[in-house]
Design a protein around this motif. Structure first.
Motif, PDB file in Angstrom:
ATOM      1  N   THR A   1       0.828  -1.114   0.095  1.00 19.22           N
ATOM      2  CA  THR A   1       0.081  -0.121   0.058  1.00 19.22           C
ATOM      3  C   THR A   1       0.897   1.374  -0.112  1.00 19.22           C
ATOM      4  OG1 THR A   1      -2.028   1.176   1.144  1.00 19.22           O
ATOM      5  CG2 THR A   1      -0.137   0.152   2.489  1.00 19.22           C
ATOM      6  N   GLN A   2       0.400   2.153  -0.664  1.00 21.69           N
ATOM      7  CA  GLN A   2       1.176   3.401  -0.789  1.00 21.69           C
ATOM      8  C   GLN A   2       0.257   4.681  -0.644  1.00 21.69           C
ATOM      9  OE1 GLN A   2       3.914   3.563  -4.312  1.00 21.69           O
ATOM     10  NE2 GLN A   2       4.575   1.392  -3.916  1.00 21.69           N
ATOM     11  N   PRO A   3       0.797   5.739  -0.254  1.00 19.00           N
ATOM     12  CA  PRO A   3      -0.164   7.071  -0.262  1.00 19.00           C
ATOM     13  C   PRO A   3      -0.281   7.675  -1.468  1.00 19.00           C
ATOM     14  CG  PRO A   3       1.882   7.403   0.761  1.00 19.00           C
ATOM     15  CD  PRO A   3       1.906   5.992   0.606  1.00 19.00           C
TER      16      PRO A   3
ATOM     17  N   ASN B   1      -1.633   7.975   4.538  1.00 15.36           N
ATOM     18  CA  ASN B   1      -2.187   6.834   3.801  1.00 15.36           C
ATOM     19  C   ASN B   1      -3.541   6.457   4.535  1.00 15.36           C
ATOM     20  OD1 ASN B   1      -2.979   4.633   2.037  1.00 15.36           O
ATOM     21  ND2 ASN B   1      -1.212   3.810   2.301  1.00 15.36           N
ATOM     22  N   GLU B   2      -4.500   6.628   3.830  1.00 12.49           N
ATOM     23  CA  GLU B   2      -6.035   6.262   4.600  1.00 12.49           C
ATOM     24  C   GLU B   2      -6.276   4.865   3.983  1.00 12.49           C
ATOM     25  OE1 GLU B   2      -7.405  10.686   5.339  1.00 12.49           O
ATOM     26  OE2 GLU B   2      -8.236   9.695   3.494  1.00 12.49           O
ATOM     27  N   ASP B   3      -5.558   4.222   3.199  1.00  5.74           N
ATOM     28  CA  ASP B   3      -5.829   2.752   2.960  1.00  5.74           C
ATOM     29  C   ASP B   3      -5.297   1.745   3.582  1.00  5.74           C
ATOM     30  OD1 ASP B   3      -7.110   3.542   0.580  1.00  5.74           O
ATOM     31  OD2 ASP B   3      -5.750   2.667  -0.880  1.00  5.74           O
ATOM     32  N   TRP B   4      -5.716   0.610   3.933  1.00  2.70           N
ATOM     33  CA  TRP B   4      -5.037  -0.329   4.726  1.00  2.70           C
ATOM     34  C   TRP B   4      -5.220  -1.886   4.135  1.00  2.70           C
ATOM     35  CZ3 TRP B   4      -6.392  -4.765   7.742  1.00  2.70           C
ATOM     36  CH2 TRP B   4      -5.767  -5.026   8.947  1.00  2.70           C
TER      37      TRP B   4
ATOM     38  N   ASP C   1     -10.424   1.089   2.454  1.00  2.00           N
ATOM     39  CA  ASP C   1     -10.004   2.490   1.740  1.00  2.00           C
ATOM     40  C   ASP C   1     -10.938   3.532   2.464  1.00  2.00           C
ATOM     41  OD1 ASP C   1      -9.617   4.682   0.323  1.00  2.00           O
ATOM     42  OD2 ASP C   1     -10.443   3.671  -1.741  1.00  2.00           O
TER      43      ASP C   1
ATOM     44  N   PRO D   1      -6.890   7.575   9.190  1.00  2.00           N
ATOM     45  CA  PRO D   1      -5.921   6.633   9.247  1.00  2.00           C
ATOM     46  C   PRO D   1      -6.037   5.572  10.422  1.00  2.00           C
ATOM     47  CG  PRO D   1      -4.887   8.513   8.475  1.00  2.00           C
ATOM     48  CD  PRO D   1      -6.321   8.782   8.927  1.00  2.00           C
TER      49      PRO D   1
ATOM     50  N   ASP E   1      -4.672   7.218  -2.738  1.00  2.00           N
ATOM     51  CA  ASP E   1      -4.129   6.072  -2.109  1.00  2.00           C
ATOM     52  C   ASP E   1      -4.221   4.560  -2.645  1.00  2.00           C
ATOM     53  OD1 ASP E   1      -3.429   8.052  -0.266  1.00  2.00           O
ATOM     54  OD2 ASP E   1      -5.000   7.492   1.218  1.00  2.00           O
TER      55      ASP E   1
END
Length: 270
Positions: free
Chosen positions: A9-11, A17-20, A32, A48, A262
């Motif tokens: 995962t990358q911002p 970054n708000e993905d996980w 997401d 986050p 993200d």
């Protein structure tokens, strides 16, 4: 057969970054976090924090193969809500996220999708995409207004703010669309299903910051996406998305909410 999961995962820019994403020998999970457009959320923790807690609770709840995916999501939502009762969880902008889960049990693959983070199955007969696009049916005029402006302009920011404010009013209501937020009720509105493992060669669980390479940019096919995943893994796939976005930094060719979103991918193989 054991499920092997590779992930990255990358911002999309300079913001957190708000993905996980996470994977185990039986589970792959992608969340997401939804944009707040700088508006108040009633929560002092932020997106986050929310996606990290929800992801951890999901992994814990779904380790038991006898727990239905919807029940596990409902339990995780309740547990996260209980972690910050001091926040205003009734705020329509409370931190929220899409959810995509793939779980292997007894020769089968169970899936759950809530909102637009897709799961794509690669099988001998081609590719099957599971996604929840109910959000696309909501407020089309405001969405079109955002897309009329180049990113990084004041007009774009203001149009996006108006869209997010309007989305909040219909989010997690019968007249709108459903995401993971503060109420467990959203879990029963997720899309679920089961595939036999014998009919799947590999699968990709991803946020829409990655799937847009195919669905919005039209710069790859799912066959090419899986070829990239097999050759270079999730990192190379995300880097491919970034290279494409760099050719259109202001969203003239592909109108969008931000130059780079993200991105998260869990690539599952057997």
């Amino acid at each position: 057969m054991t499920m092997r999961v590779s992930l990255d995962t990358q911002p999309g820019g300079s913001n957190p970054n708000e993905d996980w994403v996470a994977g185990t020998p039986t589970l792959a999970v992608v969340l997401d976090g939804l944009s707040t457009a700088g508006l108040s959320t009633g929560c002092r923790h932020g997106v986050p924090w929310y996606v990290a807690r929800l992801g951890g609770e999901l992994l814990a709840a779904l380790t038991d193969p006898d727990t239905a995916l919807t029940d596990g999501l409902a339990e995780a939502l309740a547990r996260v809500a209980a972690r910050h009762p001091e926040c205003d969880l009734s705020n329509p902008g409370t931190p929220s996220a899409t959810v995509a889960v793939l779980r292997q049990t007894n020769g089968a693959l169970d899936h759950l999708v809530l909102a637009d983070s897709p799961i794509v199955f690669d099988g001998p007969d081609g590719h099957t995409v599971v996604t929840d696009l109910r959000v696309d049916d909501v407020l089309p005029e405001l969405r079109a207004e955002v897309e009329r402006h180049e990113t990084h302009t004041s007009e774009h920011r203001e149009a996006l703010r108006r869209l997010v404010m309007a989305q909040r009013e219909v989010r997690n209501t019968p007249d709108g669309y459903w995401v993971a937020a503060s109420s467990s009720e959203a879990a029963v509105h997720a899309l679920t299903g089961t595939n036999q493992l014998s009919g799947v060669r590999s699968a990709a669980v991803m946020s829409d910051g990655v799937s847009r390479l195919v669905t919005e940019y039209g710069m790859a096919t799912w066959t090419e996406v899986f070829a990239t995943l097999r050759a270079g893994g999730p990192r190379e796939l995300i880097e491919t998305v970034r290279k494409i976005e760099a050719t259109d930094p202001t969203g003239q060719r592909w109108p969008r909410y931000k130059s780079g979103d993200d991105a998260a991918v869990a690539f599952c193989q057997w």
